[in-house]
Design an enzyme around this catalytic site. Structure first.
Site, short mmCIF file in Angstrom:
data_model
loop_
_atom_site.label_atom_id
_atom_site.label_comp_id
_atom_site.label_asym_id
_atom_site.label_seq_id
_atom_site.Cartn_x
_atom_site.Cartn_y
_atom_site.Cartn_z
N LEU A 197 0.99 -1.41 0.00
CA LEU A 197 0.20 0.14 -0.15
C LEU A 197 0.74 1.15 0.01
O LEU A 197 0.38 2.24 -0.46
CB LEU A 197 -1.23 0.07 1.16
CG LEU A 197 -2.17 -0.95 1.15
CD1 LEU A 197 -2.98 -0.89 2.28
CD2 LEU A 197 -2.86 -0.63 -0.26
N ARG A 241 -0.12 3.93 -2.79
CA ARG A 241 -0.57 5.35 -2.63
C ARG A 241 0.19 6.50 -3.41
O ARG A 241 -0.16 7.33 -3.96
CB ARG A 241 -0.66 5.81 -1.19
CG ARG A 241 0.47 5.63 -0.28
CD ARG A 241 0.28 5.85 1.19
NE ARG A 241 -0.85 5.03 1.89
CZ ARG A 241 -0.78 4.24 2.58
NH1 ARG A 241 0.76 3.80 3.08
NH2 ARG A 241 -1.54 3.66 3.05
N PHE A 301 -9.16 5.34 -2.06
CA PHE A 301 -8.29 4.46 -2.67
C PHE A 301 -7.04 4.49 -1.79
O PHE A 301 -6.52 5.54 -1.46
CB PHE A 301 -7.75 4.67 -4.02
CG PHE A 301 -8.74 3.82 -5.14
CD1 PHE A 301 -9.68 2.82 -4.51
CD2 PHE A 301 -8.86 4.22 -6.44
CE1 PHE A 301 -10.38 2.18 -5.75
CE2 PHE A 301 -9.72 3.71 -7.41
CZ PHE A 301 -10.57 2.77 -6.98
N GLU A 302 -6.36 3.29 -1.64
CA GLU A 302 -5.26 3.19 -1.00
C GLU A 302 -4.84 4.05 0.15
O GLU A 302 -3.69 4.32 0.58
CB GLU A 302 -4.08 3.61 -2.20
CG GLU A 302 -4.13 3.26 -3.59
CD GLU A 302 -4.04 1.69 -3.67
OE1 GLU A 302 -4.18 0.86 -2.78
OE2 GLU A 302 -4.44 1.41 -4.95
N GLY A 303 -5.90 3.50 1.29
CA GLY A 303 -5.83 4.30 2.30
C GLY A 303 -6.41 5.89 2.22
O GLY A 303 -5.90 6.43 1.49
#
Length: 606
Positions: free
Chosen positions: A272, A276, A414-416
């Site tokens: 992740l 990100r 998305f992605e955290g």
């Protein structure tokens, strides 16, 4: 090959530690910028740009209607034929092993069609990186060639109905069979990109439900017990596949464990970190596309017998779109190069090489989170301004902004989520300070000493005031963060309002620092005339951003003081030392930026 090209073009003295930007004065070290791209890297960018504009965009309607067999799947195979899917793969498995900077130039151009961009970036990113970085040689030999060509498409299965940001709260269980030959998986994953047509899933589960045994598995769609839910109906990225993936006594061979038992969290979180960062890159590419389309429309659209591009408030919008993109672009290349410089020092033959690469990526997790947050929120701003430039036509699907307006919204999730990333930024900085990896405490001592006498302005040249404001911005971010940590001690982890302030102050500092250094290097390398637009951007951005930062710090101190006037005044007196205002005609600087974008009909630095 791409790595060599970058090394030749890259300036000396790249940074080597995450968070170091807070401690060093502007210009202490050179940074890599888009102006240093090699011809080979530009060719990679052109390859992806041509593929998307000539092959993908003409099929946009089919993509949005989810005609996967007619559009997305054949296009993925075409991308495989061109080498796009395997660019980041090891050369031993059909890839090119490109560096992170080359990945930026490719990523910027991959997402002009949002839905297909999500399909492509998921496959080449979080769906295949776990295998590349944690897979055994046998696993790589079995799966990577299929993923490289697009014969198989990958997906990443982490999120569950009751565990989103709290990823380790997952309920999917894995149980070893009595004969020890396979694991039985039971559970459900949701919001799985590429779920409808992926053939290989990276799945996270707890062995026997034990929180300490989170483990990653490579699961083929064809394995008994694996089923796919219906396509979700979404606000945006409608043409991407988003489904649930259900495991009902799914049988997974033991040789398909990815990485080590109980180390699945390492796989998930390290991947992740990369994901990100790449999302911030994609957002910047989207901003560039929208600037070009907006400028062309503004030149063609006439009101009151003149192009709307000649109106001051339209020019303000265009200039602000360029400014946001200049800043996010610079951070992407700077952060990617920081990773590359550290990775180059590794020996590819050493044990656990790929895990050491991920450790380097984690080293720059703060910078990656900043790039993701700022890039996604900049795209949010840019597309909103694009709709406004179009006026009523911005609401019509036949015009260029309506679909991106819907598509971009997911980037902040998305992605955290951006909220989670804002908690990560100060959290990582505090953690590294406590470990002695980052001397923020030493910097606090220096700042406290300077507060007694006042800060000294040094330097000369075209951007001397902006350099000084940026150095003050770094000190302010460190000082304000130290005040909060001293106030709350261990309890700072629960003070999310304050952590958000800290994250935004650190983000301001990294944004300003990157923009100023980039402009200074352009002046040094190309001359003042060639750097004129970058200078105008920096003067506008730093002037306004720094005073936004002063206001943010003031609000944060009011929270830390808990409304106590005496305590707040103590911080307010310190804040006066930071308050440095330079009167700048930002109308003139904005006009210069907008006129250049109108002249070239695109983002001026492409």
């Amino acid at each position: 090959m791409a790595q060599t090209a970058q090394k030749q073009a890259s300036p000396a003295l790249a940074e080597s530690h995450g968070g170091l930007f807070l401690l060093e004065k502007v210009g202490t070290r050179k940074i890599f910028t888009p102006e240093h791209l090699s011809d080979e890297q530009k060719q990679f960018a052109q390859l992806v740009h041509d593929f998307v504009t000539k092959e993908v965009m003409p099929k946009s309607d089919l993509i949005e209607d989810q005609k996967f067999d007619q559009a997305s799947i054949p296009l993925m195979k075409k991308a495989g034929e061109l080498g796009i899917l395997a660019a980041d793969f090891p050369e031993a498995y059909g890839g090119m092993g490109i560096d992170k900077v080359t990945g930026v130039v490719m990523g910027e151009n991959a997402c002009l069609q949002g839905s297909f961009g999500v399909t492509l970036m998921c496959h080449t990113g979080i769906a295949t990186w776990p295998l590349i970085y944690f897979g055994t040689e046998a696993q790589k030999a079995k799966y990577l060639p299929k993923l490289a060509t697009g014969e198989w498409i990958g997906a990443y299965c982490l999120t569950e109905p009751n565990s989103g940001s709290d990823a380790l709260g997952m309920r999917t269980r894995a149980t070893l069979s009595p004969d020890g030959k396979f694991y039985t998986l039971n559970g459900e994953k949701v919001f799985i990109t590429n779920g409808g047509f992926a053939k290989l899933f990276t799945v996270f589960a707890k062995i026997d439900g034990d929180d300490k045994k989170v483990t990653a598995f490579l699961v083929e769609k064809s394995f008994p017990g694996v089923s796919i839910g219906k396509e979700e109906k979404k606000m945006g990225i409608k043409g991407s596949s988003t489904t649930s993936v259900i495991f009902q006594d799914a049988k997974v061979p033991v040789e398909n464990i990815l990485g080590e038992i109980g180390r699945g969290h390492k796989v998930a979180f390290n991947i992740l970190n990369l994901g990100r960062f790449k999302l911030g890159v994609a957002a910047t590419g989207g901003s560039k596309y929208l600037i070009a389309q907006s400028v062309k429309y503004a030149k063609e659209r006439k009101q009151f017998n003149r192009p709307i591009a000649s109106f001051g408030l339209i020019q303000k919008k265009l200039s602000d779109m360029v400014i946001h993109t200049f800043v996010s672009e610079g951070m992407n290349y700077r952060t990617a190069s920081l990773m590359d410089e550290a990775i180059k020092k590794l020996d590819k033959k050493e044990p656990k090489y790929h895990e050491k690469v991920l450790a380097i990526v984690e080293e720059f997790a703060v910078e990656s989170s900043i790039a993701k947050v700022y890039g996604s929120e900049s795209l949010d701003f840019v597309v909103d301004e694009a709709v406004q430039i179009l006026g009523g036509y911005g609401f019509l699907s036949e015009y260029f902004a309506e679909r991106p307006y819907r598509d971009q919204r997911v980037n902040r999730i998305f992605e955290g989520t951006n909220e989670i990333n804002r908690l990560l930024i100060p959290g990582m900085l505090i953690k590294r300070t406590m470990k002695g990896e980052l001397d923020l405490m030493g910097e606090v001592s220096r700042i406290l000493a300077e507060l007694k006498t006042g800060f000294t302005k040094t330097g000369t040249g075209l951007l001397v005031d902006e350099i000084y404001q940026t150095d003050l911005a770094k000190r302010l971010a460190v000082y304000a963060s130290a005040v909060a940590v001293q106030k709350y001690a261990e309890g700072i982890k629960e003070e999310q309002f304050v952590l958000e302030y800290m994250a935004d102050l650190c983000t301001d500092a990294y944004c300003m620092d990157t923009a100023v250094i980039r402009a200074l290097q352009m002046i040094e390398e190309k001359g003042e005339s060639a750097a004129a637009i970058a200078v105008a951007i920096v003067k506008t951005y730093v002037n306004e951003r720094y005073h936004d930062m002063i206001g943010r710090a003031k609000r944060m101190f009011a929270v830390v003081a808990g409304g106590a006037a005496d305590e707040f005044q103590k911080y307010a007196r310190a804040l006066q030392r930071f308050d440095y205002y330079v009167p700048i005609d930002t109308v003139a600087t904005r006009k210069k930026i907008a006129e250049k974008a109108i002249e070239v009909e695109k983002y001026p630095f492409d």
